[in-house]
Design a protein around this motif. Structure first.
Motif, mmCIF file in Angstrom:
data_model
loop_
_atom_site.group_PDB
_atom_site.id
_atom_site.type_symbol
_atom_site.label_atom_id
_atom_site.label_comp_id
_atom_site.label_asym_id
_atom_site.label_seq_id
_atom_site.Cartn_x
_atom_site.Cartn_y
_atom_site.Cartn_z
ATOM 1 N N UNK A 629 0.857 -1.219 -0.043
ATOM 2 C CA UNK A 629 -0.209 0.004 0.014
ATOM 3 C C UNK A 629 0.822 1.246 0.076
ATOM 4 N N UNK A 630 2.046 1.183 0.760
ATOM 5 C CA UNK A 630 3.024 2.317 0.705
ATOM 6 C C UNK A 630 3.539 2.677 -0.640
ATOM 7 N N UNK A 631 3.761 1.451 -1.223
ATOM 8 C CA UNK A 631 4.398 1.495 -2.519
ATOM 9 C C UNK A 631 3.362 2.397 -3.554
ATOM 10 N N UNK A 634 3.479 6.135 -2.945
ATOM 11 C CA UNK A 634 4.602 6.589 -3.665
ATOM 12 C C UNK A 634 4.464 6.853 -5.305
ATOM 13 N N UNK A 635 3.881 5.579 -5.503
ATOM 14 C CA UNK A 635 3.836 5.423 -7.304
ATOM 15 C C UNK A 635 3.152 6.425 -7.798
ATOM 16 N N UNK A 636 1.932 6.491 -7.179
ATOM 17 C CA UNK A 636 0.655 7.434 -7.499
ATOM 18 C C UNK A 636 0.667 8.792 -7.059
ATOM 19 N N UNK A 637 1.592 9.044 -5.947
ATOM 20 C CA UNK A 637 1.530 10.281 -5.464
ATOM 21 C C UNK A 637 0.226 10.689 -4.890
ATOM 22 N N UNK A 642 -5.681 6.536 -0.291
ATOM 23 C CA UNK A 642 -5.016 5.458 0.647
ATOM 24 C C UNK A 642 -5.010 5.642 2.299
ATOM 25 N N UNK A 643 -5.385 7.013 2.678
ATOM 26 C CA UNK A 643 -4.968 7.436 3.653
ATOM 27 C C UNK A 643 -5.476 6.494 5.012
ATOM 28 N N UNK A 644 -6.465 5.530 4.871
ATOM 29 C CA UNK A 644 -6.723 4.708 5.978
ATOM 30 C C UNK A 644 -5.974 3.368 5.528
ATOM 31 N N UNK A 645 -5.893 2.815 4.565
ATOM 32 C CA UNK A 645 -5.485 1.400 4.112
ATOM 33 C C UNK A 645 -3.863 1.456 4.625
#
Length: 852
Positions: A629-631, A634-637, A642-645
């Motif tokens: 999810x962190x990736x 970063x990839x989609x900026x 994704x602030x919860x996931x």
């Protein structure tokens, strides 16, 4: 939920047993759909009997109390009047008071024997079954007084004895209903206050079905106590956490919890359906949180062991108070008194009968007579031997003592009490052909039980029973017995594992499901859509998804945002086996690297390693999921989507709900369903408490779905209230200096008393090393003004890190030893984490009615 299987296969196996031509009857544990049954039924509340012919529509399920079916009446034959409200062609609920599972039956009977020193009376004593049914009739009448409608309690019509299963049973009203919907609610803070009885604005409260059921069950328990049904109330005590499925909501009341026909509208559509307890409540063996309270109440009433005892005198007083409603119930009350007396005197029950056991001839006469009745109901004796036992107390006592003998007792009783079983055993010893047929018949019986449990496929079930042919089954044990014996030791394993180890096709299917399918889901959009449709169909079948919500979801399924979330869910599924694989690998590596250790000890530690991986909050699988999810962020900026996931993904178990929760406001219908599906399916593996519709299911749903929504609503409201203030961070430095000063004072005091500086482990007992950073983080977030949440957390973490640096500097100055600086890294790390936790907990727990 009952497992799906082919009734045709069961019929073939049963036909094979009958073809064996054995003298004994077939062992039956449950009935299949389509089975026709005939009973001599006795009306409840009326002096009428009838021969009732039924057909099983479906097997609903079974528990400790018994097994439940939906049946239809095919015919009623009666000489003294038909049974009231029993009509040909209508559907009814049939409950036979013996569990389909041998383990459940054994556990239930052992607990009952410990409590009452006799067999489970609801199963073996028609008077006990009738007494329970009569109590239900009276309670139904009481519900009309309390709730304005007797339909809030399911009606019961007749009791009977099933001579095939060896148990009493009952016919009652079939309730076409469901447990409860898992309702979206972002005001759990208000719900918490409501549960505590505090004043709240009910217009702002959510979860109407949950609240209606809780209030209904609370009112119903009060009614049962008022009527003298103290131990029946255990079936509806909310605090047992497993009573909630005993109250259903009728279909047709779906628009809300209320119907205008009710005097108390909030309870519209709710109906109490189960009044037969399964397990005795022993004083030293509470089996739920609510049992502690129930045990205490029972002790105050003088009831050490609790099951289904009612206070008839209190019931009679209740009837006198409401004499108009019970004007026609005098005969039914007399029948209840008679059956209750027989029921209670049928077992020694030393906690209630006390010294009566030493002098009451009537008590012993009833016990011996009911024992013979129970043996007849359980098919341990035939009619001839029943008459012989009733005519001789000596023979009755001997027959009872024989039954106590381990292993051989039941065998000897059969030889003595049943002519057909006696002939069966004798012929087995004198005829090799009959012996072979008897072994084949026993294999068929056992295979039926295993097949229903899901241990075999259709083909394998027939093969293990030694082959199928168009004319039937050849059950001679030439090779089938060896196949059967090969499966026998594996039958102690869970059904799924048993089948996985013995059925290669099934094993490949499961491996593909868990390994190959998630990968295909990631790359195949059509398969993802099909996956979602299958989950929706299952959700509609289980009443977790309304038709309206299903239409909304289907209209959105092709949107790019939905496809992105489904793809991410597929990745989450791929991470399911990661933790298990890593834990097993680490355990094996540990064992291999310690050859000097005794094998039992090494493997014991290995199992401990595997167990540890299951309970840690962050596991290898959750790390992989969180990093993915962190990736994406970063990839989609793109942090917003994704602030919860991105936070939940790193945590074990909770992380599987990260994306359903993330979808809440974009696609509330889909998010609600996905969260309900994933969380409830996970909780259903928990025995008893994980039952569908029980409190644990609702609690898990609220924890993973509604509570994050509540937190987000409160944080947004808090951000609006703080918007008028300015951002500030200068106070974080003051907090860091103050915290470091406290640590410096502790070090100074420790140095004066012990002559050396303490490490962190030396001051844990003072709680300074924990409390100070937590308070520091809380103070930082409280003083940040209008700063957004992420900046508050960063400020708190930075403050904790600075505390670690300043504390280390203070320690160096006090000790004049620069070597202590090596501990700086650990202090920075620990204090930063604790300060972050302090800030987060403060944000979550900040009070304020303005946030509600």
């Amino acid at each position: 939920m009952p497992k799906e299987y082919s009734t045709e296969i069961c019929k073939k196996l049963e036909a094979g047993f009958r073809a064996a031509g054995l003298y004994r009857p077939m062992r039956i544990s449950q009935y299949d759909a389509g089975t026709e049954l005939t009973y001599e039924a006795s009306s409840v509340g009326k002096a009428s009997r009838a021969r009732v012919r039924l057909v099983v529509d479906k097997f609903v399920g079974g528990g400790f109390a018994g097994q439940v079916y939906r049946v239809k009446v095919l015919g009623i034959d009666s000489d003294d009047g038909s049974i009231e409200r029993l009509e040909v062609g209508r559907a009814y609920a049939m409950k036979i008071l013996i569990p389909p599972s041998s383990f459940s039956r054994l556990f239930r009977n052992v607990l009952y024997w410990i409590g009452f020193q006799g067999p489970f009376q609801l199963q073996v004593n028609p008077a006990a079954a009738k007494a329970g049914a009569l109590w239900q009739k009276f309670i139904r009448r009481g519900a009309k007084i309390r709730f304005g409608d007797e339909s809030t309690v399911a009606d019961i019509y007749a009791t009977f004895v099933d001579d095939k299963l060896g148990s009493c049973g009952e016919l009652s009203e079939w309730i076409d209903g469901r447990t409860w919907r898992l309702e979206v609610d972002d005001r759990l803070d208000l719900m918490k206050r409501w549960r505590r009885g505090k004043a709240v604005d009910e217009q702002r409260l959510g979860s109407p079905e949950y609240r209606a059921k809780r209030e209904f069950m609370s009112e119903f328990v009060e009614l049962l106590y008022d009527m003298g049904g103290h131990e029946f109330a255990r079936q509806y005590e909310w605090s047992t956490c497993k009573s909630q499925p005993n109250a259903l909501k009728r279909q047709g009341t779906e628009d809300g919890p209320a119907t205008p026909a009710m005097i108390i509208p909030a309870f519209g559509g709710l109906v109490a359906v189960d009044f037969r307890a399964g397990l005795a409540l022993l004083p030293l063996l509470p089996m739920s949180p609510g049992d502690f309270k129930l045990i205490a109440k029972g002790l105050m009433r003088g009831s050490l062991v609790q099951f289904d005892r009612g206070d008839v005198a209190r019931l009679e007083a209740f009837m006198q108070t409401h004499s108009d409603e019970f004007a026609d119930s005098a005969k039914m009350l007399e029948e209840l008194k008679t059956t209750e007396q027989v029921y209670r005197d049928s077992v020694p029950d030393i906690t209630h009968n006390h010294i009566r056991l030493f002098y009451s001839r009537k008590l012993w006469s009833t016990m011996l007579g009911s024992a013979v009745t129970g043996w007849r109901v359980r098919n341990l004796v035939d009619e001839e031997h029943e008459r012989k036992l009733r005519s001789s107390r000596v023979l009755t006592l001997i027959f009872f003592v024989i039954g106590v003998i381990p292993f051989l007792g039941k065998f000897i009783r059969r030889i003595w009490g049943r002519a057909d079983w006696r002939k069966h055993y004798v012929t087995m010893l004198t005829s090799w052909d009959y012996f072979r047929r008897a072994v084949g018949g026993r294999i068929a019986e056992k295979v039926i039980v295993w097949y229903r449990a899901g241990r075999f496929s259709d083909e394998r079930a027939l093969k293990i029973a030694d082959g199928a042919c168009e004319a039937g089954l050849d059950l001679t044990p030439r090779c089938g017995v060896w196949r059967f014996l090969g499966h026998l030791p594996l039958s102690i394993l869970p059904a799924g594992l048993h089948r996985f180890l013995t059925d290669w096709e099934y094993a490949k299917e499961r491996l593909a499901y868990f390994i190959v399918r998630p990968v295909r889901l990631y790359f195949n959009a059509g398969l993802r859509e099909q996956w979602l449709r299958e989950m929706m169909a299952e959700g509609q079948k289980k009443h977790m998804l309304s038709d309206e919500d299903a239409e909304i979801i289907l209209s959105q399924v092709s949107e790019p945002f939905i496809q992105k979330y489904l793809k991410n869910l597929a990745v989450h599924i791929c991470t399911l086996p990661v933790t298990q694989v890593v834990s097993v690998a680490v355990a094996i590596i540990y064992v291999l690297l310690h050859p000097e250790m005794p094998r039992v000890q090494a493997w014991g530690i290995g199992l401990g390693i595997i167990a540890l991986f299951q309970v840690v909050p962050i596991s290898p699988g959750s790390l992989v999921r969180g990093l993915y999810v962190l990736y994406l962020v970063i990839r989609e900026r793109n942090f917003k989507d994704y602030n919860i996931a991105v936070f939940l993904g790193f945590f074990k178990y909770v992380g599987y709900l990260a994306f359903p929760i993330q979808m809440t406001y974009h696609y509330p219908a889909l998010a609600r369903f996905m969260a309900a599906h994933w969380s409830t399916e996970a909780v259903h593996i928990v025995p008893v408490f994980g039952e569908r519709g029980a409190l644990l299911e609702h609690w898990v749903f609220c924890l993973f779905y509604n509570w994050p929504l509540t937190i987000r609503r409160r944080m947004r409201k808090r951000a609006e209230l703080r918007a008028s203030r300015s951002e500030r961070y200068w106070h974080a430095g003051l907090c860091a200096v103050g915290a470091a000063g406290i640590f410096g004072l502790v070090d100074f005091a420790y140095l004066r008393n012990f002559g050396e500086l303490p490490g962190l482990r030396d001051i844990w007992w003072l709680a300074v090393a924990v409390i100070v950073p937590l308070v520091c983080g809380a103070a930082v977030t409280l003083g940040c003004g209008s700063a957004p949440l992420w900046k508050r957390i960063v400020a708190a973490a930075g403050c904790g890190a600075v505390v670690g640096v300043l504390y280390t500097a203070a320690s160096v100055i006090l000790s004049r030893n620069s070597g202590i600086a090596a501990s700086c890294v650990w202090r920075i790390f620990i204090f930063a984490i604790l300060s972050t936790i302090g800030a987060i907990v403060t944000e979550l727990k900040l009070p304020g009615t303005d946030l509600e």
